[in-house]
Motif scaffolding. Structure first.
Motif: not given
Length: 288
Positions: A119-122, A269-288
């Motif tokens: 789904f992320m790739s389409r 853990v939750l606050a830092s997880g939101f921060w990390f995921f927000g920075r890395a989600e664009a990269e996740a889309g490229d890797k998909a």
């Protein structure tokens, strides 16, 4: 000169392309804006739960009942582990329900991007929807555990005449459930993006959870190892499991300080997880 027909017609509304808003509030606003898509992925997660299995939905009951029966026989029967004055099966099913919810939510949340890479790739999907929706099977398993708990309560009421449920402490159970959910989500936000490429993380998580349960009073009461109680209290799931048992059965230590430590660690853990995921989600889309 009269205006042409084209000039008199109203301009059609179109898409407005804006820079992506940053911050946790913006990510949560995206989840709400795409809430219908969130419901779709929740249902999709349930459909994939036992797809391509011979027994199908029967696994919903086999998976919780078989470990409960085995652990009751070994720890409650053969080893004679104490249970703070309640039948060991009740002690075990309450601890297992909140632990299995946490471990299942964490496992599915970790695999969320991997399972939905197609789904992320389409199409565009707010990535935060995927870890949240993928935790849906954990809620179903938790509901089944509660059903087993209610059945066991009725059985012991009939056979012993004792009603072990303590509804006046129910607030502690709700708080413990919320902490388990937020902690699982926070950890999943940290490791779901790396797990998209490295299956080692998923395999390692299974070993970590298998060891983590023995550091948490699910199978035994905390008083079994009083000399290590201070060390075990650093485990945020200790306060969660003890609080859940106290909320439903009124047993076990319910230390407010342990809850404060668990809540603080969960928020970090939750606050830092939101921060990390927000920075890395664009990269996740490229890797998909």
């Amino acid at each position: 000169m009269e205006a042409s027909h084209e000039q008199l017609m109203p301009l059609p509304e179109g898409w407005v392309i804006e820079p992506r808003r940053e911050g946790v509030r913006a990510r949560l606003a995206d989840v709400w804006r795409y809430r219908r898509l969130l419901r779709f992925f929740c249902w999709k997660s349930l459909q994939k739960l036992y797809a391509r299995t011979w027994l199908g939905a029967s696994w919903l009951f086999i998976r919780p009942l078989f470990p409960l029966a085995v652990n009751t026989l070994i720890f409650g029967g053969v080893l004679g582990v104490g249970s703070n004055g309640v039948p060991y099966f009740l002690f075990l099913v309450v601890g297992s329900s909140i632990w299995d919810f946490f471990s299942s939510a964490l496992t599915w949340g970790t695999r969320s991007l991997e399972l939905n890479r197609g789904f992320m790739s389409r199409i565009y999907i707010p990535r935060l929807i995927l870890p949240i929706a993928s935790m849906t099977p954990a809620f179903l398993n938790f509901a089944i555990h509660l059903g087993v708990f209610a059945t066991a309560l009725a059985y012991f009421r009939v056979t012993t005449g004792i009603w072990y449920f303590t509804p006046w402490n129910l607030g502690w159970a709700v708080l413990s459930f919320a902490l388990a959910l937020l902690l699982a989500l926070g950890i999943a936000l940290w490791i779901s993006v790396p797990a998209l490429q490295a299956r080692d993380i998923r395999f390692t998580l299974g070993y970590v959870l298998g060891f983590w349960i023995f550091l948490t009073p699910v199978l035994y009461p905390l008083k079994v190892a009083p000399q290590y109680e201070w060390l075990l209290s650093l485990n945020p799931m200790v306060a969660v499991v003890n609080g859940f048992k106290y909320g439903l059965l009124g047993i076990g230590p319910n230390n407010l300080r342990d809850f404060e430590v668990s809540g603080l660690l969960t928020l970090v853990v939750l606050a830092s997880g939101f921060w990390f995921f927000g920075r890395a989600e664009a990269e996740a889309g490229d890797k998909a």
